[in-house]
Design a protein around this motif. Structure first.
Motif, short mmCIF file in Angstrom:
data_model
loop_
_atom_site.label_atom_id
_atom_site.label_comp_id
_atom_site.label_asym_id
_atom_site.label_seq_id
_atom_site.Cartn_x
_atom_site.Cartn_y
_atom_site.Cartn_z
N GLN A 10 34.04 42.61 32.91
CA GLN A 10 32.84 41.77 32.78
C GLN A 10 32.68 41.26 31.35
O GLN A 10 32.32 40.11 31.13
CB GLN A 10 31.59 42.54 33.21
N LEU A 48 25.99 36.41 37.13
CA LEU A 48 27.16 36.76 37.95
C LEU A 48 27.74 38.11 37.53
O LEU A 48 28.04 38.96 38.38
CB LEU A 48 28.22 35.67 37.83
N CYS A 49 27.88 38.33 36.24
CA CYS A 49 28.44 39.59 35.77
C CYS A 49 27.53 40.77 36.09
O CYS A 49 28.00 41.86 36.39
CB CYS A 49 28.72 39.52 34.26
#
Length: 117
Positions: A10, A48-49
């Protein structure tokens, strides 16, 4: 595939995203919108991460982050409506998105720390 779902993956996604956005900004110098910063484009990557870290243990905090994000939107709406006596989409969205950048940066840090601890 397992690397990209890990906390280190990430961080790699965020660094690569940051570098791609900065390189695009440098290449498109005159054609880059003046009011658009690199952080404005990082917010979707941060969201998103944070979501990708859910299976690793960040699922406990993510619903609270989403509710807090909604609270930020409501707070910005009320403050601008009361302070300016009107609610204009352009000023609302710019303020909301800049606070979203800050909120999700802190949210990703919280998710990341929860996963690695």
């Amino acid at each position: 595939m397992a690397f990209w779902a890990s906390p280190a993956g990430q961080l790699a996604i965020l660094v690569i995203g940051w570098l791609v956005i900065r390189a695009s900004k440098r290449v498109l110098k005159r054609h880059w919108p003046t009011g658009l910063s690199t952080w404005d484009l990082m917010a979707p990557l941060l969201i998103l991460c944070s979501v990708i870290l859910v299976p690793a243990g960040a699922g406990v905090i993510l619903p609270w982050l989403v509710m807090g994000w909604m609270g930020v939107g409501i707070l910005v709406t009320v403050i601008q409506a009361v302070h300016n006596q009107e609610l204009l989409y352009s000023t609302f969205f710019k303020t909301f998105w800049r606070l979203t950048d800050l909120f999700w940066a802190l949210g990703f840090i919280a998710c990341f720390l929860l996963v690695i601890s």
